[in-house]
Design a protein around this motif. Sequence first.
Motif, mmCIF file in Angstrom:
data_model
loop_
_atom_site.group_PDB
_atom_site.id
_atom_site.type_symbol
_atom_site.label_atom_id
_atom_site.label_comp_id
_atom_site.label_asym_id
_atom_site.label_seq_id
_atom_site.Cartn_x
_atom_site.Cartn_y
_atom_site.Cartn_z
ATOM 1 N N LEU A 34 0.728 -1.072 -0.047
ATOM 2 C CA LEU A 34 0.130 -0.027 0.045
ATOM 3 C C LEU A 34 0.812 1.431 -0.040
ATOM 4 O O LEU A 34 0.536 2.401 0.200
ATOM 5 C CB LEU A 34 -0.981 0.124 1.163
ATOM 6 C CG LEU A 34 -2.004 -1.091 1.380
ATOM 7 C CD1 LEU A 34 -3.087 -0.781 2.668
ATOM 8 C CD2 LEU A 34 -2.858 -1.184 0.029
ATOM 9 N N GLY A 35 2.074 1.273 -0.181
ATOM 10 C CA GLY A 35 3.072 2.430 0.006
ATOM 11 C C GLY A 35 4.326 2.178 0.327
ATOM 12 O O GLY A 35 5.003 1.243 0.777
ATOM 13 N N ASN A 36 5.194 3.094 0.101
ATOM 14 C CA ASN A 36 6.616 3.208 0.501
ATOM 15 C C ASN A 36 6.987 3.682 1.778
ATOM 16 O O ASN A 36 5.910 3.272 2.667
ATOM 17 C CB ASN A 36 7.335 4.034 -0.645
ATOM 18 C CG ASN A 36 7.306 3.637 -2.061
ATOM 19 O OD1 ASN A 36 7.925 2.276 -2.201
ATOM 20 N ND2 ASN A 36 6.511 3.847 -2.817
ATOM 21 N N VAL A 37 8.099 4.214 2.028
ATOM 22 C CA VAL A 37 8.229 4.724 3.403
ATOM 23 C C VAL A 37 6.960 5.532 4.046
ATOM 24 O O VAL A 37 6.496 6.704 3.192
ATOM 25 C CB VAL A 37 9.440 5.762 3.489
ATOM 26 C CG1 VAL A 37 9.848 6.196 4.624
ATOM 27 C CG2 VAL A 37 10.662 4.703 2.999
ATOM 28 N N SER A 38 6.707 5.259 5.097
ATOM 29 C CA SER A 38 5.432 6.191 5.559
ATOM 30 C C SER A 38 5.508 6.279 7.157
ATOM 31 O O SER A 38 6.116 5.538 7.945
ATOM 32 C CB SER A 38 4.118 5.108 5.336
ATOM 33 O OG SER A 38 4.065 4.794 4.080
ATOM 34 N N LEU A 39 4.765 7.430 7.400
ATOM 35 C CA LEU A 39 4.258 7.790 8.989
ATOM 36 C C LEU A 39 3.153 7.353 9.168
ATOM 37 O O LEU A 39 2.118 7.840 8.487
ATOM 38 C CB LEU A 39 4.760 9.154 9.097
ATOM 39 C CG LEU A 39 4.179 9.822 10.428
ATOM 40 C CD1 LEU A 39 5.502 9.359 11.480
ATOM 41 C CD2 LEU A 39 4.451 11.486 10.547
ATOM 42 N N GLN A 40 3.002 6.726 10.421
ATOM 43 C CA GLN A 40 1.697 5.967 10.902
ATOM 44 C C GLN A 40 1.549 6.239 12.353
ATOM 45 O O GLN A 40 1.785 5.567 13.103
ATOM 46 C CB GLN A 40 1.613 4.608 10.459
ATOM 47 C CG GLN A 40 2.043 4.153 9.067
ATOM 48 C CD GLN A 40 2.094 2.692 8.927
ATOM 49 O OE1 GLN A 40 2.290 1.921 9.720
ATOM 50 N NE2 GLN A 40 1.794 2.293 7.552
ATOM 51 N N PRO A 41 0.641 7.508 12.336
ATOM 52 C CA PRO A 41 0.307 7.964 13.973
ATOM 53 C C PRO A 41 -0.897 7.188 14.442
ATOM 54 O O PRO A 41 -1.562 6.758 13.598
ATOM 55 C CB PRO A 41 0.108 9.564 13.447
ATOM 56 C CG PRO A 41 -0.275 9.617 12.275
ATOM 57 C CD PRO A 41 0.246 8.558 11.307
ATOM 58 N N THR A 42 -1.016 7.077 15.810
ATOM 59 C CA THR A 42 -1.913 6.518 16.281
ATOM 60 C C THR A 42 -2.336 7.124 17.591
ATOM 61 O O THR A 42 -1.432 8.021 18.430
ATOM 62 C CB THR A 42 -1.754 5.047 16.945
ATOM 63 O OG1 THR A 42 -1.312 4.291 15.724
ATOM 64 C CG2 THR A 42 -3.011 4.438 17.814
ATOM 65 N N LEU A 43 -3.759 7.563 17.847
ATOM 66 C CA LEU A 43 -4.079 8.049 18.992
ATOM 67 C C LEU A 43 -5.446 7.320 19.596
ATOM 68 O O LEU A 43 -6.316 7.081 18.893
ATOM 69 C CB LEU A 43 -4.508 9.371 18.764
ATOM 70 C CG LEU A 43 -5.173 10.361 20.118
ATOM 71 C CD1 LEU A 43 -4.304 10.686 21.012
ATOM 72 C CD2 LEU A 43 -5.876 11.696 19.655
ATOM 73 N N GLY A 44 -5.288 6.835 20.809
ATOM 74 C CA GLY A 44 -6.320 5.895 21.567
ATOM 75 C C GLY A 44 -6.711 6.021 22.957
ATOM 76 O O GLY A 44 -5.786 6.755 23.715
ATOM 77 N N LEU A 45 -7.971 5.748 23.135
ATOM 78 C CA LEU A 45 -8.440 5.770 24.467
ATOM 79 C C LEU A 45 -9.196 4.306 24.886
ATOM 80 O O LEU A 45 -9.486 3.855 24.006
ATOM 81 C CB LEU A 45 -9.639 6.925 24.397
ATOM 82 C CG LEU A 45 -9.336 8.227 24.117
ATOM 83 C CD1 LEU A 45 -10.549 9.091 24.163
ATOM 84 C CD2 LEU A 45 -8.525 8.733 25.648
ATOM 85 N N SER A 46 -8.826 4.061 25.829
ATOM 86 C CA SER A 46 -9.424 2.876 26.334
ATOM 87 C C SER A 46 -9.826 2.695 27.766
ATOM 88 O O SER A 46 -9.380 3.644 28.738
ATOM 89 C CB SER A 46 -8.259 1.543 26.340
ATOM 90 O OG SER A 46 -7.147 1.859 27.097
ATOM 91 N N TYR A 47 -11.004 2.116 28.160
ATOM 92 C CA TYR A 47 -11.614 2.006 29.454
ATOM 93 C C TYR A 47 -12.481 0.972 29.631
ATOM 94 O O TYR A 47 -13.312 0.438 28.941
ATOM 95 C CB TYR A 47 -12.596 3.164 29.615
ATOM 96 C CG TYR A 47 -13.180 3.269 30.813
ATOM 97 C CD1 TYR A 47 -12.618 3.412 32.277
ATOM 98 C CD2 TYR A 47 -14.526 2.935 30.988
ATOM 99 C CE1 TYR A 47 -13.079 3.443 33.245
ATOM 100 C CE2 TYR A 47 -15.413 3.001 32.254
ATOM 101 C CZ TYR A 47 -14.454 3.148 33.303
ATOM 102 O OH TYR A 47 -15.271 3.189 34.743
#
Length: 229
Positions: A34-47
């Motif tokens: 699906l692509g070459n060099v990539s930046l993949q950020p994540t933001l998550g909440l859990s409870y």
Amino acid sequence: MAMLSGTAASAQDKVEATVAADVVSNYIWRGLDLGNVSLQPTLGLSYEGFSLTAWGSVGLTEATDTKEFDLTLGYTLGGFNVGVTDYWFNDGQDPDGRYFLYDAHRTNHIFEANLGYDFGPVNVQAYANFAGNDGANDKGKRAYSTYVELSAPFTLGTCDWTAAAGFVPMETTSYGTSGFAVTNLSVKCAKEIRVTDSFSIPLFGQVVANPCAQKAYLVFGFSLQGKLL
């Protein structure tokens, strides 16, 4: 696509917020390139077993690489997990890449449900598209594209390893299959490199083969992550 969709945090009695970012040499997902060099950020909440995760990917070296933004709502109880993911791509049925366009025949969103169980030695996950810009079968109808993966973690040397095998049970243009096909055979090695007493960088390397497409990839990446609450 959202790398957290197969697993979720175990239940806790307070809200936890997590921010992370991966940098990968290639964006390989379920055996698909699906692509070459990539930046993949994540933001998550859990409870208490529930989790809400935002995940994205943007190419760093190729302007034509697809941009992606995913939202996943999940629930985990013991080894059982279930969830729904809204995938959005800037490239799709709508040439303008509008995010808030949900028309079934024009949207760039794909909606997927997942169900799985972690038995310990083996983790089994099943994913199925149920709405949005899904692939088609040979009759031009919605394929309800489905992917099933079995993974097994193990320790070897000083690294954490994961072996995985994934298959698509039916024909769909989403995965480029004409029937039952194995699309993902992979082995991943992960290790934390300690920089100081309080800071370390998780590194990982992965060999991925897609027997259906007759492709193979070697992927390298590293992560930066932390808990906000």
